[in-house]
Design an enzyme around this catalytic site. Structure first.
Site, PDB file in Angstrom:
ATOM      1  N   GLU A 363      70.194  32.102  45.157  1.00 62.78           N
ATOM      2  CA  GLU A 363      68.790  32.193  44.732  1.00 62.78           C
ATOM      3  C   GLU A 363      68.677  32.730  43.297  1.00 62.78           C
ATOM      4  O   GLU A 363      67.769  33.487  42.956  1.00 62.78           O
ATOM      5  CB  GLU A 363      67.967  33.002  45.727  1.00 62.78           C
TER       6      GLU A 363
HETATM    7  N1  CAA Z   1      56.779  29.751  38.581  1.00 68.42           N
HETATM    8  C1  CAA Z   1      56.148  28.586  38.250  1.00 68.42           C
HETATM    9  N2  CAA Z   1      56.601  27.773  37.260  1.00 68.42           N
HETATM   10  C2  CAA Z   1      57.700  28.164  36.583  1.00 68.42           C
HETATM   11  C3  CAA Z   1      58.375  29.347  36.883  1.00 68.42           C
HETATM   12  C4  CAA Z   1      57.876  30.155  37.916  1.00 68.42           C
HETATM   13  N3  CAA Z   1      58.475  31.304  38.282  1.00 68.42           N
HETATM   14  N4  CAA Z   1      59.434  29.465  36.067  1.00 68.42           N
HETATM   15  C5  CAA Z   1      59.407  28.395  35.260  1.00 68.42           C
HETATM   16  N5  CAA Z   1      58.365  27.610  35.583  1.00 68.42           N
HETATM   17  C6  CAA Z   1      57.947  26.383  34.914  1.00 68.42           C
HETATM   18  C7  CAA Z   1      57.713  26.687  33.448  1.00 68.42           C
HETATM   19  O1  CAA Z   1      56.408  27.176  33.229  1.00 68.42           O
HETATM   20  C8  CAA Z   1      57.958  25.374  32.811  1.00 68.42           C
HETATM   21  O2  CAA Z   1      56.805  24.588  32.923  1.00 68.42           O
HETATM   22  P1  CAA Z   1      56.167  23.873  31.614  1.00 68.42           P
HETATM   23  O3  CAA Z   1      57.208  22.896  31.191  1.00 68.42           O
HETATM   24  O4  CAA Z   1      54.918  23.264  32.133  1.00 68.42           O
HETATM   25  O5  CAA Z   1      55.954  24.958  30.614  1.00 68.42           O
HETATM   26  C9  CAA Z   1      59.029  24.735  33.661  1.00 68.42           C
HETATM   27  O6  CAA Z   1      58.995  25.442  34.912  1.00 68.42           O
HETATM   28  C10 CAA Z   1      60.394  24.871  33.037  1.00 68.42           C
HETATM   29  O7  CAA Z   1      60.631  26.250  32.804  1.00 68.42           O
HETATM   30  P2  CAA Z   1      61.876  26.758  31.970  1.00 68.42           P
HETATM   31  O8  CAA Z   1      61.907  26.017  30.655  1.00 68.42           O
HETATM   32  O9  CAA Z   1      61.855  28.235  31.937  1.00 68.42           O
HETATM   33  O10 CAA Z   1      63.079  26.225  32.871  1.00 68.42           O
HETATM   34  P3  CAA Z   1      64.633  26.214  32.600  1.00 68.42           P
HETATM   35  O11 CAA Z   1      65.129  24.859  32.849  1.00 68.42           O
HETATM   36  O12 CAA Z   1      64.944  26.880  31.289  1.00 68.42           O
HETATM   37  O13 CAA Z   1      65.170  27.123  33.819  1.00 68.42           O
HETATM   38  C11 CAA Z   1      65.857  29.113  34.997  1.00 68.42           C
HETATM   39  C12 CAA Z   1      64.956  28.470  33.904  1.00 68.42           C
HETATM   40  C13 CAA Z   1      65.185  30.454  35.244  1.00 68.42           C
HETATM   41  C14 CAA Z   1      67.276  29.323  34.525  1.00 68.42           C
HETATM   42  C15 CAA Z   1      65.823  28.251  36.279  1.00 68.42           C
HETATM   43  O14 CAA Z   1      66.521  27.028  36.102  1.00 68.42           O
HETATM   44  C16 CAA Z   1      66.445  28.974  37.464  1.00 68.42           C
HETATM   45  O15 CAA Z   1      65.768  29.790  38.114  1.00 68.42           O
HETATM   46  N6  CAA Z   1      67.721  28.681  37.781  1.00 68.42           N
HETATM   47  C17 CAA Z   1      68.360  29.230  38.958  1.00 68.42           C
HETATM   48  C18 CAA Z   1      68.136  28.318  40.115  1.00 68.42           C
HETATM   49  C19 CAA Z   1      68.320  29.014  41.415  1.00 68.42           C
HETATM   50  O16 CAA Z   1      67.868  30.136  41.633  1.00 68.42           O
HETATM   51  N7  CAA Z   1      68.954  28.326  42.328  1.00 68.42           N
HETATM   52  C20 CAA Z   1      69.123  28.826  43.648  1.00 68.42           C
HETATM   53  C21 CAA Z   1      69.147  27.687  44.596  1.00 68.42           C
HETATM   54  S1  CAA Z   1      68.485  28.011  46.174  1.00 68.42           S
HETATM   55  C22 CAA Z   1      69.580  28.968  46.983  1.00 68.42           C
HETATM   56  O17 CAA Z   1      70.430  29.567  46.440  1.00 68.42           O
HETATM   57  C23 CAA Z   1      69.318  29.101  48.435  1.00 68.42           C
HETATM   58  C24 CAA Z   1      70.338  28.522  49.308  1.00 68.42           C
HETATM   59  O18 CAA Z   1      70.036  27.791  50.235  1.00 68.42           O
HETATM   60  C25 CAA Z   1      71.733  28.929  49.094  1.00 68.42           C
END
Ligand code: CAA
Length: 379
Positions: A363
């Protein structure tokens, strides 16, 4: 500011502490050793209303709030982080996005399944080449008449080989980047859905992790969750909430390890006195206690902010980052207090340490949490 839990939250704590002591603790070591999904206990958690507990009563849930769910996961994880993980994923990553983004028809169909229907939920975002960079998934969904045709695969899916209902993210327009990702509700019974490799993991052995494969999988058009192109935002919002669950899980692991360490050091005598009487032991235990208290405050604060409709992205990331690193430190140091015994499977410390590690990874890794926190600091 009132730091006291409400009567309802105290009741959830009491119920879950009893369930954990009577049902979870007795099988935790065996669950780990045999890598068995704790099916009977999950059925009991459905019966108790813990699975899908934040779903409103009209859809079969308990109408609980995010803090109650966090407390439930925390208590379970004190003895079995796998059970905590199964509940956290079901509640936070499957029920929550359907409740938040679903149409009335979707909520009426799927939420009762995920509560009174005893169907387990999962969340499928990660792909082999899209882990931390979640926007780079290759799974595609192409609209053909009244249904989408989905192709691709997902990895490391918690509840993967037991779940019936999945929230899945796929590209509906490859030219649009994150704006081309859409979310879907996919049932494991849909044609073209299959489960691939079961992961053989370092820890969390009772939590079923698998690859999910979509080969011309037929997903009815009405199973699009939210609008086309809103998938990435739905994934990020869902993970904000999910991270409170992982914070609670990590907190529970740390609290469980601390309790074990206190118990062991009081009973273990070396150099003529219990090792709990040595100042070195006491200082380490004091740091663990302080970290648990801080982690609890961060986690409960994030849950309250979610409940109150405040923006809680940063709060959830801080809670998850702090608690997961604290769980890793606490289990490592607690194992050290057990000496050679801690390294054996006669005691739960090595299991707790292995289970703690994943909380720094899934996550969103600790590094991703630092990205999220710093991105929300106005830098
Ligand atoms: N809420 C709503 N929208 C959001 C947001 C949030 N918290 N965070 C970003 N966004 C939106 C942004 O506003 C943006 O929208 P616009 O283009 O309209 O402005 C869009 O999303 C893109 O945002 P970013 O440019 O910040 O995105 P990014 O590509 O740079 O990614 C990141 C940022 C934080 C690294 C993200 O990719 C991330 O969280 N990565 C980790 C993924 C993750 O947690 N994976 C876990 C998988 S699930 C799991 O582990 C469970 C299981 O079953 C094992």
């Amino acid at each position: 500011m009132d730091f006291n839990l409400s009567r309802e939250h105290l009741l959830v704590r009491k119920m879950m502490a009893e369930f954990t002591e009577n049902e979870v603790k007795p099988i935790a070591a065996e669950t780990d050793r045999t890598c068995q999904y704790p099916r009977e206990n999950i059925e009991k958690l459905f019966n108790l209303g813990v699975m899908g507990m934040c779903v409103p009563r009209e859809y079969g849930g308990a109408g609980a709030d995010p803090l109650a769910s966090a407390i439930a996961i925390e208590e379970l994880s004190k003895q079995c982080a796998s059970t905590g993980d199964i509940v956290a994923t079901h509640n936070g990553l499957c029920c929550d996005p359907i409740l938040t983004h679903g149409t009335e028809e979707q909520k009426a169909k799927y939420l009762p399944m995920l509560t009174t229907g005893h169907k387990v939920g999962a969340f499928a975002l990660t792909e082999p080449n899209a882990g931390s960079d979640a926007s780079k998934g290759q799974t595609e969904a192409r609209l053909e008449g009244d249904h989408y045709v989905m192709n691709g695969s997902k990895v490391f899916i918690t509840n993967g080989y037991v779940a019936d209902v999945f929230v899945v993210f796929a590209m509906t327009d490859k030219t649009k980047g994150t704006k081309g990702i859409s979310a879907f509700i996919v049932e494991s019974s849909f044609p073209g859905f299959s489960v691939g490799k079961h992961e053989d993991k370092m820890g969390l052995h009772g939590s079923p992790t698998a690859e999910i494969v979509f080969q011309d999988c037929i997903v009815p058009k009405e199973n699009l969750l939210g609008r086309e192109g809103k998938g990435f935002s739905i994934a990020m919002q869902t993970l904000d909430g999910g991270r409170i669950g992982i914070a609670a899980q990590a907190l529970g692991i740390a609290e469980g390890a601390l309790a074990e360490a206190i118990n062991y050091t009081k009973g273990r005598a070396q150099f003529g006195k219990p090792i709990s009487k040595f100042q070195n032991t006491q200082f380490v235990l004091a740091d663990m206690e302080m970290g648990c208290e801080a982690g609890r405050l961060l986690t409960y604060q994030a849950a309250m902010m979610k409940q109150q409709g405040q923006r809680y992205t940063k709060a959830a990331a801080m809670a998850k980052l702090f608690c997961s690193e604290h769980a890793m430190q606490t289990t490592t140091k607690a194992l050290q207090m057990f000496g050679g015994y801690g390294y054996t499977k006669d005691y739960p410390m090595e299991r707790m340490m292995r289970d703690a590690k994943i909380t720094e990874i899934y996550e969103g890794t600790s590094e991703v949490q630092r990205i999220v926190i710093s991105a929300n600091m106005g830098l």
